[in-house]
Design an enzyme around this catalytic site. Sequence first.
Site, mmCIF file in Angstrom:
data_model
loop_
_atom_site.group_PDB
_atom_site.id
_atom_site.type_symbol
_atom_site.label_atom_id
_atom_site.label_comp_id
_atom_site.label_asym_id
_atom_site.label_seq_id
_atom_site.Cartn_x
_atom_site.Cartn_y
_atom_site.Cartn_z
ATOM 1 N N GLU A 54 0.829 -1.211 0.000
ATOM 2 C CA GLU A 54 0.000 0.000 0.000
ATOM 3 C C GLU A 54 0.864 1.262 0.000
ATOM 4 O O GLU A 54 0.558 2.244 -0.682
ATOM 5 C CB GLU A 54 -0.933 -0.003 1.215
ATOM 6 C CG GLU A 54 -1.945 -1.144 1.234
ATOM 7 C CD GLU A 54 -2.861 -1.144 0.029
ATOM 8 O OE1 GLU A 54 -3.087 -0.073 -0.557
ATOM 9 O OE2 GLU A 54 -3.350 -2.234 -0.343
ATOM 10 N N HIS A 57 2.097 2.152 -3.470
ATOM 11 C CA HIS A 57 1.123 2.946 -4.228
ATOM 12 C C HIS A 57 1.147 4.408 -3.770
ATOM 13 O O HIS A 57 1.163 5.327 -4.594
ATOM 14 C CB HIS A 57 -0.292 2.393 -4.020
ATOM 15 C CG HIS A 57 -0.539 1.069 -4.649
ATOM 16 N ND1 HIS A 57 -0.162 0.764 -5.942
ATOM 17 C CD2 HIS A 57 -1.150 -0.057 -4.170
ATOM 18 C CE1 HIS A 57 -0.523 -0.476 -6.232
ATOM 19 N NE2 HIS A 57 -1.121 -0.992 -5.170
#
Length: 214
Positions: A54, A57
């Site tokens: 995560e 990203h």
Amino acid sequence: MFKITTSELRDLIIAFIFISLSFSILYSGRNVEMLKSIFPVTMIGLGLGFILHELGHKFTSMHYGYWAEFKLWPAGLIFALVSSFFGFVFAAPGAVYTYAGSYLDDKTNGIISIAGPVVNIVLAIIFLLIGAAIYIPAHNNSTMLFIFISCCLGFQTNSYLAVFNLIPIWNLDGSKVLRWNVIVWIITIAIAGIMTYASMTIGAENIIRMIMGL
């Protein structure tokens, strides 16, 4: 500037704990004593991979000048925990949202999307190399053995996380990468697929033994 808000940090920690706990319940077969020993291993091998995926990203989005933030999906947390008691884990505790205004071109969106799986691929390789480095001492040291087991799980789960997220369906990373560049998608999912297949058929420990020529 790369920045994590207090609420985002809270959401990441909660997601990290729930994902690690859900898979620990799955791996332990709901055995409480086994769960206690598996939980810390899962936190390192799998939970870390989820969080860094995560953040991959997020930081790639911010590199392009967009604000990006991880947001928790409470229903996803409940699904993950409940499903672990039925022999599988529906792992969707949240996602990174990129605030790009009205338009985000396919190339930028593809690069942001591929960042997560690439992080998992790199992390899987790192786990494998660390496992190889401590393979011999792990036989005679309980701490080293714990790290070795975590590395084996880390290689297996991060390889799987990469290939799963690269499947070009729904809103998974793969659909955005494929829309941007077919060749990049093929190469990346091939690497992740080979690693996943090897972890499932040969096993992380046997791969390490092969690397070491044992």
